[in-house]
Design an enzyme around this catalytic site. Structure first.
Site, PDB file in Angstrom:
ATOM      1  N   HIS A 114     -37.597  15.619   5.446  1.00  0.00           N
ATOM      2  CA  HIS A 114     -36.216  15.432   5.882  1.00  0.00           C
ATOM      3  C   HIS A 114     -35.718  14.097   5.323  1.00  0.00           C
ATOM      4  CE1 HIS A 114     -36.394  18.397   9.363  1.00  0.00           C
ATOM      5  NE2 HIS A 114     -37.672  18.159   9.199  1.00  0.00           N
ATOM      6  N   HIS A 125     -41.929  20.286   4.095  1.00  0.00           N
ATOM      7  CA  HIS A 125     -40.582  19.778   3.786  1.00  0.00           C
ATOM      8  C   HIS A 125     -40.448  18.350   4.262  1.00  0.00           C
ATOM      9  CE1 HIS A 125     -40.520  21.812   7.694  1.00  0.00           C
ATOM     10  NE2 HIS A 125     -39.631  20.899   8.081  1.00  0.00           N
ATOM     11  N   ASP A 136     -29.744  20.683   5.323  1.00  0.00           N
ATOM     12  CA  ASP A 136     -30.256  21.291   6.548  1.00  0.00           C
ATOM     13  C   ASP A 136     -29.126  22.075   7.215  1.00  0.00           C
ATOM     14  OD1 ASP A 136     -32.869  20.514   8.594  1.00  0.00           O
ATOM     15  OD2 ASP A 136     -31.103  21.453   9.489  1.00  0.00           O
ATOM     16  N   ILE A 137     -29.461  23.252   7.724  1.00  0.00           N
ATOM     17  CA  ILE A 137     -28.442  24.120   8.318  1.00  0.00           C
ATOM     18  C   ILE A 137     -27.913  23.559   9.643  1.00  0.00           C
ATOM     19  CG2 ILE A 137     -29.921  25.626   9.756  1.00  0.00           C
ATOM     20  CD1 ILE A 137     -28.435  28.026   8.461  1.00  0.00           C
ATOM     21  N   GLY A 149     -43.421  18.742  16.163  1.00  0.00           N
ATOM     22  CA  GLY A 149     -42.125  19.410  16.195  1.00  0.00           C
ATOM     23  C   GLY A 149     -41.857  20.253  14.964  1.00  0.00           C
ATOM     24  N   GLN A 150     -42.860  20.422  14.106  1.00  0.00           N
ATOM     25  CA  GLN A 150     -42.654  21.261  12.912  1.00  0.00           C
ATOM     26  C   GLN A 150     -42.324  22.688  13.330  1.00  0.00           C
ATOM     27  OE1 GLN A 150     -45.952  21.382  10.118  1.00  0.00           O
ATOM     28  NE2 GLN A 150     -44.746  22.525   8.604  1.00  0.00           N
TER      29      GLN A 150
HETATM   30  P1  5GP Z   1     -39.017  21.039  11.109  1.00  0.00           P
HETATM   31  O1  5GP Z   1     -38.693  21.015  12.577  1.00  0.00           O
HETATM   32  O2  5GP Z   1     -39.906  22.210  10.749  1.00  0.00           O
HETATM   33  O3  5GP Z   1     -39.536  19.731  10.585  1.00  0.00           O
HETATM   34  O4  5GP Z   1     -37.625  21.234  10.380  1.00  0.00           O
HETATM   35  C1  5GP Z   1     -37.115  22.470   9.997  1.00  0.00           C
HETATM   36  C2  5GP Z   1     -35.664  22.257   9.627  1.00  0.00           C
HETATM   37  O5  5GP Z   1     -35.213  23.419   8.965  1.00  0.00           O
HETATM   38  C3  5GP Z   1     -34.754  22.045  10.829  1.00  0.00           C
HETATM   39  O6  5GP Z   1     -34.112  20.774  10.710  1.00  0.00           O
HETATM   40  C4  5GP Z   1     -33.759  23.199  10.743  1.00  0.00           C
HETATM   41  O7  5GP Z   1     -32.436  22.839  11.106  1.00  0.00           O
HETATM   42  C5  5GP Z   1     -33.861  23.623   9.296  1.00  0.00           C
HETATM   43  N1  5GP Z   1     -33.593  25.032   9.061  1.00  0.00           N
HETATM   44  C6  5GP Z   1     -34.048  26.084   9.801  1.00  0.00           C
HETATM   45  N2  5GP Z   1     -33.606  27.250   9.276  1.00  0.00           N
HETATM   46  C7  5GP Z   1     -32.859  26.924   8.189  1.00  0.00           C
HETATM   47  C8  5GP Z   1     -32.131  27.711   7.217  1.00  0.00           C
HETATM   48  O8  5GP Z   1     -32.089  28.942   7.240  1.00  0.00           O
HETATM   49  N3  5GP Z   1     -31.481  27.015   6.248  1.00  0.00           N
HETATM   50  C9  5GP Z   1     -31.497  25.660   6.168  1.00  0.00           C
HETATM   51  N4  5GP Z   1     -30.807  25.096   5.176  1.00  0.00           N
HETATM   52  N5  5GP Z   1     -32.170  24.894   7.053  1.00  0.00           N
HETATM   53  C10 5GP Z   1     -32.849  25.523   8.042  1.00  0.00           C
END
Ligand code: 5GP
Ligand code: ZN
Length: 114
Positions: A102, A100, A30-31, A93-94
């Site tokens: 985590h 994906h 994760d970034i 919070g998606q």
């Molecule tokens: P969500 O909130 O959709 O469950 O999680 C999305 C995740 O994607 C977040 O933890 C965020 O830090 C990660 N993320 C967003 N943009 C990027 C990116 O460009 N590269 C990577 N490796 N992770 C990302």
């Protein structure tokens, strides 16, 4: 689909720090990590949320959990414990609408999650 961030990562158009890859699955760091180990495990096929999964996706999704098992061991968090989170939909919070999971580990977790 061309606008999807994670499809671009799968295609290599956006770089990522890969930790695992096979025919159906990609895993990368994760970034913006929320734990010392924070890996995202995704199906290569584009599906916006878990609600789009169907019978034909069973093998790919099953494989994700085997990949998580393997990555947790390789990253050294298997013994102490880790968390797997899949946000589904806006109230969860998606933020990225490509399925994906985590994998979070390396610190104590609170329950219930916020
Ligand atoms: P969500 O909130 O959709 O469950 O999680 C999305 C995740 O994607 C977040 O933890 C965020 O830090 C990660 N993320 C967003 N943009 C990027 C990116 O460009 N590269 C990577 N490796 N992770 C990302
Ligand atoms: Zn996508």
């Amino acid at each position: 689909m061309s606008d999807c961030l994670f499809c671009k990562i799968v295609a290599g158009a956006i770089p990522s720090k890969k930790v695992y890859e096979d025919e159906h699955i990609l895993a990368f760091h994760d970034i913006n990590p929320k734990a010392p180990v924070h890996v995202l495990v995704i199906p290569k096929i584009h599906k916006a949320t878990l609600l789009e999964l169907e019978e034909a996706d069973k093998d790919a999704i099953g494989g994700i959990f085997l990949a998580i098992n393997r990555i947790a061991r390789e990253k050294g968090v298997a013994e102490d414990g880790f968390r797997v989170v899949a946000n589904c939909g806006k109230k969860s919070g998606q933020e990225v609408f490509h399925i994906h999971f985590h994998l979070l580990g390396g610190r104590s977790m609170q329950w219930p999650p916020g």
